[in-house]
Enzyme design. Structure first.
Site: not given
Length: 211
Positions: A10, A35, A37, A39, A68, A70, A139, A177, A199-200
């Site tokens: 991500s 990926h 995201d 938002m 993705h 959101m 999720m 995710d 991600g992290s």
């Protein structure tokens, strides 16, 4: 037969000032998809990036972009994200009353349609749509923030979805995710995941995984 599991890092956890290098890191780190995201500050409290950023980095990677969304009312924005370079467009069932239209918009553009569920949303909310989607994103944290811990009960949702996938012979991919790291990866893979978003853990170099 063992599944061919795919890693989808991500960009939300990457250095926003150096996304080109982040994409190279994904390609060199066994990533199969990117990926992304998006938002809007409404469906989730945070704001990330939109079409111009996706378009600006599209030429920096040959990997498929899984965008993705959101965002509220994704049907209004789906065409512009496809134009920006999305290969998969994944929207939230909770964010629209027009899920079937969203899927049609994506497929009519020749792209892959994904549908996402928040942790508290039951699988029954997307049951009628399963024959028509290419990806279902479960999720495993509440959407909107990186670095959260995986919510344990969501693993059972993945397992139930995998049972439906197998029983009905559906060919959608199951993606998870949120909170996926070296400690939690085995549980989501055992439950039936096809694609996992990291991600992290990926960008910190702590994800212990290889194809």
């Amino acid at each position: 037969m063992k599944k061919n599991v795919l890693l989808s890092p991500s960009l939300l956890s990457a250095d926003f000032g150096n996304l080109g290098d982040a994409l190279k890191m994904i390609e060199n780190g066994s990533g199969s998809l990117v990926h992304i995201d998006v938002m809007d500050g409404h469906f989730v409290p945070q704001v990330s990036y939109g079409q111009p950023v996706i378009q600006s980095v599209r030429g920096r990677s040959s990997l498929p972009f899984d965008v993705h969304l959101m965002i509220e009312k994704p049907e209004l924005s789906i065409p512009s994200y496809i134009e920006a370079g999305a290969d998969y467009v994944t929207f939230h069932i909770e964010a629209t009353s027009h899920a079937d239209l969203c899927i049609q918009l994506i497929h009519n553009a020749g792209k892959k349609a994904g549908i996402a569920l928040c942790p508290g949303t039951p699988l029954s909310a997307v049951e009628e749509l399963l024959p028509f989607v290419d990806l279902v994103l479960v999720m495993t944290v509440n959407p909107g923030w990186g670095g959260q811990k995986l919510i344990p009960y969501t693993v059972e949702k993945v397992r139930k979805l995998a049972d439906i996938q197998k029983e009905k012979g559906f060919d959608f991919k199951i993606s998870v995710d949120g909170g996926v790291n070296s400690q939690t990866l085995s549980s989501v893979l055992e439950a039936g995941t096809d694609i996992f978003v990291s991600g992290s853990a990926f960008f910190k170099g702590t994800l212990n995984w290889s194809k």
